[in-house]
Scaffold this motif. Structure first.
Motif, mmCIF file in Angstrom:
data_model
loop_
_atom_site.group_PDB
_atom_site.id
_atom_site.type_symbol
_atom_site.label_atom_id
_atom_site.label_comp_id
_atom_site.label_asym_id
_atom_site.label_seq_id
_atom_site.Cartn_x
_atom_site.Cartn_y
_atom_site.Cartn_z
ATOM 1 N N TYR A 200 14.716 6.120 0.486
ATOM 2 C CA TYR A 200 13.813 5.257 1.255
ATOM 3 C C TYR A 200 14.446 4.877 2.607
ATOM 4 O O TYR A 200 13.805 4.984 3.660
ATOM 5 C CB TYR A 200 13.504 4.007 0.430
ATOM 6 C CG TYR A 200 12.497 3.067 1.039
ATOM 7 C CD1 TYR A 200 11.146 3.370 1.055
ATOM 8 C CD2 TYR A 200 12.902 1.845 1.576
ATOM 9 C CE1 TYR A 200 10.218 2.491 1.599
ATOM 10 C CE2 TYR A 200 11.981 0.960 2.115
ATOM 11 C CZ TYR A 200 10.647 1.285 2.122
ATOM 12 O OH TYR A 200 9.736 0.404 2.664
ATOM 13 N N ASN B 298 1.171 3.566 8.227
ATOM 14 C CA ASN B 298 1.602 2.533 7.275
ATOM 15 C C ASN B 298 1.925 3.088 5.884
ATOM 16 O O ASN B 298 2.791 2.546 5.203
ATOM 17 C CB ASN B 298 0.501 1.471 7.175
ATOM 18 C CG ASN B 298 0.696 0.585 5.959
ATOM 19 O OD1 ASN B 298 1.553 -0.308 5.947
ATOM 20 N ND2 ASN B 298 -0.074 0.835 4.900
ATOM 21 N N THR C 37 3.641 -7.829 -1.894
ATOM 22 C CA THR C 37 2.593 -6.790 -2.011
ATOM 23 C C THR C 37 2.690 -6.159 -3.394
ATOM 24 O O THR C 37 3.670 -6.385 -4.113
ATOM 25 C CB THR C 37 2.790 -5.641 -0.989
ATOM 26 O OG1 THR C 37 3.978 -4.931 -1.344
ATOM 27 C CG2 THR C 37 2.866 -6.102 0.431
ATOM 28 N N ASP D 101 -6.370 6.782 2.687
ATOM 29 C CA ASP D 101 -5.491 6.524 1.539
ATOM 30 C C ASP D 101 -5.601 7.693 0.565
ATOM 31 O O ASP D 101 -6.674 8.299 0.442
ATOM 32 C CB ASP D 101 -5.865 5.215 0.824
ATOM 33 C CG ASP D 101 -4.682 4.589 0.097
ATOM 34 O OD1 ASP D 101 -4.175 3.545 0.560
ATOM 35 O OD2 ASP D 101 -4.241 5.155 -0.930
#
Ligand code: NAD
Length: 249
Positions: free
Chosen positions: A152, A88, A187, A38
């Motif tokens: 996106y 991801n 999320t 990350d």
């Protein structure tokens, strides 16, 4: 819990929170050892503490080639190989065409499309040498098109094409490349949306509610396992049916 991934080495990008953290937990519960990646290294410490497996945490920006290749080298130094790559990590910077800045376009394409490309390139030699590998790309139902998300949607549409092309290119090395396309999932990313946008999206959702991160993690675990050996180049929509068409009430 199934143990389909016993002792497999899995790299999960964007593992610090949200869907990535859920994927990490699910893969660990199925027996995998994990490389958690990350850009926000701090949040990895919290997640790794919750996992009952061997874990390597790496702070890296997946849009930077040198950081991606160094991360994969670190993974191999620690665990010897990489069996599974889950691309991801992703970002949103929404806006209607007239207001979308060049920076918002570049940043989203860099993280969501160039990042997975670099990660695939970095693991390729290892997977080729061992004649096996599973790559799962997290796209989005938005790849089909979504108002206010030119950057996106284009990034995820590009990632769908990358998935299908690499599936063809890498199949001879027994490397499967598939994608999971989440619909609306609860999320931090979706919680950060303006209330009005969230409510509009929920009105268009056949199930009337958001999916959970565990719904996505289960699909990723399946595609990472031997159960999916003959599945290649597929886009698995996990969206409560939203990709089937318009909802008219
Ligand atoms: P999130 O924002 O909650 O988490 C994303 C993680 O990626 C964060 O920990 C962030 O620090 C990390 N990250 C961001 N940029 C990075 C970079 N350059 N390098 C390394 N790490 C980076 O997002 P989420 O909702 O969990 O989404 C995860 C994936 O699922 C994304 O690819 C997203 O596009 C996709 N997705 C999410 C939804 C949803 O409803 N949440 C729907 C469809 C698709």
């Amino acid at each position: 819990m199934l143990k389909r991934l016993q002792d497999k080495i899995a790299v999960v990008t964007g593992a610090g929170q949200g869907i990535g953290a859920a994927i990490a937990k699910r893969l660990a519960s199925e027996g995998a050892k994990l490389v958690l990646v990350d850009i926000n290294e701090e949040c990895l410490a919290n997640i790794s503490g919750e996992l009952d497996t061997e874990v390597l945490c790496v702070g890296a920006d997946i849009s930077k080639k040198s950081q991606v290749f160094a991360m994969i080298e670190q993974a191999k130094d620690t665990f010897g190989t990489v069996d599974i790559l889950v691309n991801n990590a992703g970002i949103i910077r929404d806006g209607f065409l007239a207001k979308l800045s060049e920076d918002d376009w570049d940043k989203v394409l860099e993280v969501n499309l160039k990042g997975p490309f670099l990660c695939c390139q970095a693991v390729f030699d290892t997977m080729k040498a061992q004649n096996s590998g599973k790559i799962v790309n997290i796209v989005s139902r938005s790849w089909l098109g979504n108002i206010g998300q030119t950057n996106y949607s284009a990034s995820k549409g590009g990632l769908v094409s990358l998935t299908r092309t690499l599936a063809l290119e890498l199949a001879r090395f027994q490397i499967n490349v598939n994608a999971v396309a989440p619909g609306l999932i609860e999320t931090p990313m979706t919680r950060s949306m303006p209330t009005e946008a969230r409510e509009r999206l929920l009105r268009m959702q056949p199930t009337g509610k958001m999916g959970s991160v565990d719904d996505i993690a289960a699909a990723v675990a399946f595609l990472s396992s031997h159960d999916a050996t003959f599945i290649n180049g597929q886009i698995l929509h996990v969206d409560g049916g939203k990709s089937c068409g318009l909802l008219s009430l």
